[in-house]
Design a protein around this motif. Structure first.
Motif, mmCIF file in Angstrom:
data_model
loop_
_atom_site.group_PDB
_atom_site.id
_atom_site.type_symbol
_atom_site.label_atom_id
_atom_site.label_comp_id
_atom_site.label_asym_id
_atom_site.label_seq_id
_atom_site.Cartn_x
_atom_site.Cartn_y
_atom_site.Cartn_z
ATOM 1 N N ALA A 230 0.823 -1.217 0.000
ATOM 2 C CA ALA A 230 0.000 0.000 0.000
ATOM 3 C C ALA A 230 0.857 1.266 0.000
ATOM 4 C CB ALA A 230 -0.940 0.001 1.199
ATOM 5 N N GLU A 231 1.945 1.259 0.766
ATOM 6 C CA GLU A 231 2.843 2.426 0.804
ATOM 7 C C GLU A 231 3.416 2.715 -0.579
ATOM 8 O OE1 GLU A 231 4.622 2.086 5.345
ATOM 9 O OE2 GLU A 231 5.640 1.028 3.720
ATOM 10 N N LEU A 232 3.890 1.656 -1.239
ATOM 11 C CA LEU A 232 4.487 1.858 -2.560
ATOM 12 C C LEU A 232 3.443 2.317 -3.569
ATOM 13 C CD1 LEU A 232 7.010 -1.104 -2.801
ATOM 14 C CD2 LEU A 232 7.451 1.281 -2.262
ATOM 15 N N MET A 233 2.228 1.784 -3.457
ATOM 16 C CA MET A 233 1.169 2.205 -4.370
ATOM 17 C C MET A 233 0.844 3.686 -4.167
ATOM 18 S SD MET A 233 -1.176 -1.222 -4.181
ATOM 19 C CE MET A 233 -2.581 -0.531 -5.034
ATOM 20 N N MET A 234 0.856 4.137 -2.913
ATOM 21 C CA MET A 234 0.578 5.551 -2.641
ATOM 22 C C MET A 234 1.701 6.450 -3.156
ATOM 23 S SD MET A 234 -1.225 5.181 1.095
ATOM 24 C CE MET A 234 -1.185 6.927 1.425
ATOM 25 N N GLU A 235 2.900 5.894 -3.277
ATOM 26 C CA GLU A 235 4.047 6.637 -3.805
ATOM 27 C C GLU A 235 4.179 6.476 -5.323
ATOM 28 O OE1 GLU A 235 7.346 5.080 -1.594
ATOM 29 O OE2 GLU A 235 6.587 5.862 0.310
ATOM 30 N N ASN A 236 3.155 5.885 -5.936
ATOM 31 C CA ASN A 236 3.148 5.629 -7.390
ATOM 32 C C ASN A 236 4.306 4.750 -7.846
ATOM 33 O OD1 ASN A 236 0.743 7.014 -8.037
ATOM 34 N ND2 ASN A 236 1.843 8.951 -7.867
ATOM 35 N N LYS A 237 4.683 3.814 -7.004
ATOM 36 C CA LYS A 237 5.724 2.842 -7.357
ATOM 37 C C LYS A 237 5.074 1.476 -7.585
ATOM 38 C CE LYS A 237 9.227 5.335 -4.760
ATOM 39 N NZ LYS A 237 10.069 5.346 -3.560
ATOM 40 N N THR A 238 4.028 1.487 -8.398
ATOM 41 C CA THR A 238 3.248 0.267 -8.613
ATOM 42 C C THR A 238 4.047 -0.816 -9.321
ATOM 43 O OG1 THR A 238 2.305 1.197 -10.631
ATOM 44 C CG2 THR A 238 1.011 1.440 -8.615
ATOM 45 N N ASP A 239 5.059 -0.442 -10.090
ATOM 46 C CA ASP A 239 5.842 -1.437 -10.823
ATOM 47 C C ASP A 239 6.484 -2.447 -9.886
ATOM 48 O OD1 ASP A 239 7.358 0.849 -9.992
ATOM 49 O OD2 ASP A 239 9.032 0.201 -11.251
ATOM 50 N N LYS A 240 6.918 -2.007 -8.714
ATOM 51 C CA LYS A 240 7.533 -2.920 -7.742
ATOM 52 C C LYS A 240 6.499 -3.889 -7.183
ATOM 53 C CE LYS A 240 11.156 0.295 -6.417
ATOM 54 N NZ LYS A 240 11.837 0.986 -5.344
ATOM 55 N N VAL A 241 5.285 -3.401 -6.962
ATOM 56 C CA VAL A 241 4.205 -4.242 -6.447
ATOM 57 C C VAL A 241 3.781 -5.255 -7.506
ATOM 58 C CG1 VAL A 241 1.858 -4.248 -5.511
ATOM 59 C CG2 VAL A 241 3.432 -2.403 -4.889
ATOM 60 N N VAL A 242 3.645 -4.790 -8.739
ATOM 61 C CA VAL A 242 3.225 -5.660 -9.844
ATOM 62 C C VAL A 242 4.219 -6.805 -10.033
ATOM 63 C CG1 VAL A 242 2.904 -5.739 -12.350
ATOM 64 C CG2 VAL A 242 1.939 -3.859 -11.027
ATOM 65 N N LYS A 243 5.490 -6.514 -9.863
ATOM 66 C CA LYS A 243 6.538 -7.512 -10.082
ATOM 67 C C LYS A 243 6.385 -8.714 -9.147
ATOM 68 C CE LYS A 243 10.510 -5.744 -11.051
ATOM 69 N NZ LYS A 243 11.840 -5.114 -10.964
ATOM 70 N N ILE A 244 5.950 -8.483 -7.913
ATOM 71 C CA ILE A 244 5.854 -9.589 -6.958
ATOM 72 C C ILE A 244 4.426 -10.134 -6.823
ATOM 73 C CG2 ILE A 244 7.813 -8.689 -5.656
ATOM 74 C CD1 ILE A 244 5.723 -8.015 -3.399
ATOM 75 N N LEU A 245 3.456 -9.466 -7.414
ATOM 76 C CA LEU A 245 2.045 -9.813 -7.218
ATOM 77 C C LEU A 245 1.692 -11.272 -7.541
ATOM 78 C CD1 LEU A 245 -0.658 -8.663 -6.269
ATOM 79 C CD2 LEU A 245 -1.050 -7.848 -8.592
ATOM 80 N N PRO A 246 2.052 -11.808 -8.707
ATOM 81 C CA PRO A 246 1.667 -13.202 -8.999
ATOM 82 C C PRO A 246 2.218 -14.204 -7.989
ATOM 83 C CG PRO A 246 2.441 -12.103 -10.982
ATOM 84 C CD PRO A 246 2.736 -11.185 -9.834
ATOM 85 N N ASP A 247 3.480 -14.041 -7.609
ATOM 86 C CA ASP A 247 4.089 -14.952 -6.639
ATOM 87 C C ASP A 247 3.438 -14.816 -5.272
ATOM 88 O OD1 ASP A 247 5.847 -15.940 -8.522
ATOM 89 O OD2 ASP A 247 7.518 -14.667 -7.891
ATOM 90 N N GLU A 248 3.113 -13.595 -4.888
ATOM 91 C CA GLU A 248 2.487 -13.363 -3.592
ATOM 92 C C GLU A 248 1.082 -13.950 -3.540
ATOM 93 O OE1 GLU A 248 3.851 -11.475 -0.594
ATOM 94 O OE2 GLU A 248 5.383 -12.549 -1.702
ATOM 95 N N ILE A 249 0.327 -13.817 -4.612
ATOM 96 C CA ILE A 249 -1.017 -14.407 -4.660
ATOM 97 C C ILE A 249 -0.912 -15.920 -4.536
ATOM 98 C CG2 ILE A 249 -2.989 -14.865 -6.171
ATOM 99 C CD1 ILE A 249 -2.711 -11.921 -7.138
ATOM 100 N N ALA A 250 0.014 -16.513 -5.266
ATOM 101 C CA ALA A 250 0.194 -17.971 -5.201
ATOM 102 C C ALA A 250 0.602 -18.396 -3.796
ATOM 103 C CB ALA A 250 1.245 -18.403 -6.215
ATOM 104 N N ARG A 251 1.480 -17.653 -3.169
ATOM 105 C CA ARG A 251 1.935 -17.984 -1.811
ATOM 106 C C ARG A 251 0.765 -17.948 -0.826
ATOM 107 N NH1 ARG A 251 3.017 -15.086 2.548
ATOM 108 N NH2 ARG A 251 2.854 -13.089 1.486
ATOM 109 N N ILE A 252 -0.041 -16.912 -0.908
ATOM 110 C CA ILE A 252 -1.175 -16.775 0.011
ATOM 111 C C ILE A 252 -2.217 -17.858 -0.239
ATOM 112 C CG2 ILE A 252 -3.102 -15.272 0.658
ATOM 113 C CD1 ILE A 252 -1.146 -12.879 -0.016
ATOM 114 N N LYS A 253 -2.489 -18.148 -1.494
ATOM 115 C CA LYS A 253 -3.479 -19.184 -1.824
ATOM 116 C C LYS A 253 -3.034 -20.565 -1.364
ATOM 117 C CE LYS A 253 -6.185 -18.015 -5.720
ATOM 118 N NZ LYS A 253 -6.357 -18.082 -7.163
ATOM 119 N N ASN A 254 -1.736 -20.806 -1.329
ATOM 120 C CA ASN A 254 -1.220 -22.123 -0.976
ATOM 121 C C ASN A 254 -0.919 -22.281 0.509
ATOM 122 O OD1 ASN A 254 -1.338 -23.168 -3.602
ATOM 123 N ND2 ASN A 254 0.564 -22.150 -4.133
ATOM 124 N N LYS A 255 -1.182 -21.244 1.291
ATOM 125 C CA LYS A 255 -0.976 -21.356 2.731
ATOM 126 C C LYS A 255 -1.941 -22.387 3.300
ATOM 127 C CE LYS A 255 0.660 -17.003 4.652
ATOM 128 N NZ LYS A 255 0.271 -15.823 5.404
#
Length: 65
Positions: A36-61
Motif C-alpha cells: 500500500a505504501e508503494l502504491m501511494m508513492e506511485n511505485k506500482t511497478d515494484k508491487v506488480v513484479k511480486i504480485l503473482p508470486d504473492e497471490i500464489a503464496r497466500i493461496k497455498n498457505k
C-alpha cells in the motif's frame, strides 16, 4: 499496471481479508515497505513484479482449523 488493476487482481484471486492484510503488511521483497505504501508513492511497478508470486503464496498457505 495501475493501482486499480492491482486491486482488481487481488479481489479476483483473494478474499477481502487476505487482500487487505497483504496490502498493509511489510514485505521483505519490497525492502520492508508495504504494498500500500508503494502504491501511494506511485511505485506500482515494484508491487506488480511480486504480485503473482504473492497471490500464489497466500493461496497455498495451509488453512487453520
Amino acid at each position: 499496471m495501475s493501482q486499480k488493476s492491482i486491486l482488481e487482481t487481488l479481489s479476483k484471486n483473494l478474499n477481502s481479508y487476505q487482500s487487505t492484510s497483504w496490502l498493509k503488511t511489510e514485505n521483505a521483497r519490497l525492502n520492508g515497505s508495504t504494498p500500500a505504501e508503494l502504491m501511494m508513492e506511485n511505485k506500482t511497478d515494484k508491487v506488480v513484479k511480486i504480485l503473482p508470486d504473492e497471490i500464489a503464496r497466500i493461496k497455498n498457505k495451509p488453512k487453520k482449523n
